[in-house]
Design a protein around this motif. Structure first.
Motif, short mmCIF file in Angstrom:
data_model
loop_
_atom_site.label_atom_id
_atom_site.label_comp_id
_atom_site.label_asym_id
_atom_site.label_seq_id
_atom_site.Cartn_x
_atom_site.Cartn_y
_atom_site.Cartn_z
N VAL A 56 0.97 -1.24 0.05
CA VAL A 56 0.09 0.04 0.16
C VAL A 56 0.80 1.21 -0.08
CG1 VAL A 56 -1.72 1.26 1.18
CG2 VAL A 56 -1.73 -1.03 1.05
N GLU A 57 1.74 1.28 0.68
CA GLU A 57 2.93 2.41 0.74
C GLU A 57 3.63 2.47 -0.66
OE1 GLU A 57 7.41 3.30 2.42
OE2 GLU A 57 5.78 1.86 3.77
N LEU A 58 3.78 1.48 -1.22
CA LEU A 58 4.52 1.60 -2.36
C LEU A 58 3.49 2.07 -3.50
CD1 LEU A 58 6.70 -1.73 -2.45
CD2 LEU A 58 7.63 0.73 -2.21
N ASN A 59 2.39 1.78 -3.53
CA ASN A 59 1.18 2.25 -4.23
C ASN A 59 0.67 3.68 -3.75
OD1 ASN A 59 -0.29 1.49 -6.47
ND2 ASN A 59 -2.10 1.18 -5.20
N PHE A 156 -8.81 -2.39 -10.99
CA PHE A 156 -8.34 -3.35 -11.56
C PHE A 156 -7.10 -3.83 -11.00
CE2 PHE A 156 -10.77 -1.59 -15.45
CZ PHE A 156 -11.18 -2.94 -16.04
N ASP A 157 -6.36 -3.29 -10.48
CA ASP A 157 -5.04 -3.42 -9.64
C ASP A 157 -3.97 -4.29 -10.71
OD1 ASP A 157 -5.76 -2.29 -7.31
OD2 ASP A 157 -6.10 -4.03 -6.20
N THR A 158 -3.85 -3.37 -11.78
CA THR A 158 -3.13 -4.10 -12.84
C THR A 158 -2.16 -2.94 -13.29
OG1 THR A 158 -4.95 -3.51 -14.49
CG2 THR A 158 -4.69 -5.74 -13.92
N ARG A 159 -1.77 -2.22 -12.49
CA ARG A 159 -0.91 -1.26 -12.66
C ARG A 159 0.49 -1.63 -13.14
NH1 ARG A 159 -1.96 3.40 -7.94
NH2 ARG A 159 -3.96 4.26 -8.75
N GLU A 160 1.44 -1.05 -13.97
CA GLU A 160 2.65 -1.21 -14.18
C GLU A 160 3.59 -0.61 -13.41
OE1 GLU A 160 5.13 -1.77 -18.53
OE2 GLU A 160 3.43 -0.54 -18.10
N ALA A 161 4.29 -1.32 -12.55
CA ALA A 161 5.68 -0.97 -11.88
C ALA A 161 6.88 -1.62 -11.80
CB ALA A 161 5.01 -0.73 -10.48
#
Length: 309
Positions: A56-59, A156-161
């Motif tokens: 969550v912090e990283l997001n 969606f929680d399909t972000r690119e990271a």
């Protein structure tokens, strides 16, 4: 880091010490080390907490969800025993690695052990990066199976990271596993950028808008869910509590309006959980730091209570 169950969480109202029909979960819970081996047939229910909100912090979300597993267990402890399935609390995994991915790998190994030991495995978060860890455990337990991932979520929680976050789990699954498919129920237009919708179309991700689930589940949506379950060998089921309207679930990492009602979530779950293909169920993003009158912890605990077969 794996930590054994915190037994003092399991307290509640004592109605009887002898009449099992009046027992509550704190009177029947069992505690074990998940690393131990027992010469037993597969049975009962395993519960494992993901005491982690690094994702969550990283997001760039608001932290506090690492307190979720214990808050859910403490509330669940006082609910009455209705079904006779033996429940084992295996404790929690904490994040003490340099990389979040290493904690997810550790958690995934324990998830696989629980799946192999029990008829049902419940995973309590923690951030929604629990889903990638849940997938790792599912794939370890079922190395050759087609996996259908069903997520009740506003996002969606399909972000690119570059690495794992609470917003990347399902992209990670799809990018590395051509035997995995993804269905999301409860998507909000205002909670996802156009690029995420474009990715969903490109990858063939199935989704249902929250607006389509306002009052009832229509026959086409029921068919969509049932076909998805039918088409896969194993189902990995996860619920992000931020899919639920903030009036019912204020204590989440990313609260939102125009969300689902708890009863719709229960109705959706009835279409999924009773199937023997469901290997594990996770409840993510309960964040006691922002909860009101324990509303979200109580709701998460009641979901767990209703989902046990």
């Amino acid at each position: 880091m794996y930590k054994l169950a915190q037994r003092d969480l399991w307290t509640g109202r004592l109605d009887s010490e002898t009449d099992e029909s009046q027992f509550r979960h704190f009177q029947t819970i069992a505690f074990r080390n998940i690393e131990d081996n027992y010469d037993e047939a597969r049975h009962g229910v395993g519960v494992l907490g993901y005491e982690v909100d690094k994702g969550v912090e990283l997001n760039k979300g608001r932290t506090g969800a690492k307190e979720g597993p214990n808050a859910i267990k403490k509330t669940f402890a006082n609910l009455p025993v209705i079904r006779q399935s033996k429940i084992y609390d295996y404790g929690n995994v904490l994040h003490d690695h340099e990389r979040l991915e290493d904690t997810q790998i550790e958690f995934g190994h324990l998830v696989a052990k629980s799946i192999q030991k029990h008829n049902q495995t419940f995973l309590l978060g923690g951030g929604h990066d629990i889903a990638y860890a849940q997938y790792l455990g599912t794939r370890e337990a079922y190395p050759d199976a087609s996996i259908g991932v069903i997520n009740i979520d506003a996002h969606f929680d399909t972000r690119e990271a570059p690495g794992s976050t609470s917003g990347t789990s399902f992209r990670q699954i799809l990018e590395q596993d051509n035997q995995a498919d993804y269905l999301v129920l409860g998507i909000q237009q205002s909670g996802n950028t156009q690029s995420l919708f474009d990715y969903a179309e490109a990858r063939g991700i199935g989704y249902v808008y929250a607006d389509e689930l306002l009052h009832q589940i229509s026959p086409p949506i029921k068919d969509k869910v049932e076909r998805f379950v039918h088409d896969h060998d194993v189902i990995m089921f996860t619920i992000c509590m931020d899919a639920i309207d903030s009036a019912f679930a204020p204590g989440v990492s990313a609260n939102g309006v125009l969300g689902l009602t708890p009863h719709i979530v229960l109705e959706l779950a009835k279409r999924i959980i009773p199937n023997e293909k469901v290997a594990s169920i996770s409840i993510a993003e309960t964040n006691p730091k922002y909860d009101i009158d324990q509303r979200t912890a109580k709701l998460s605990a009641n979901f767990l209570h209703h989902f046990i077969l």
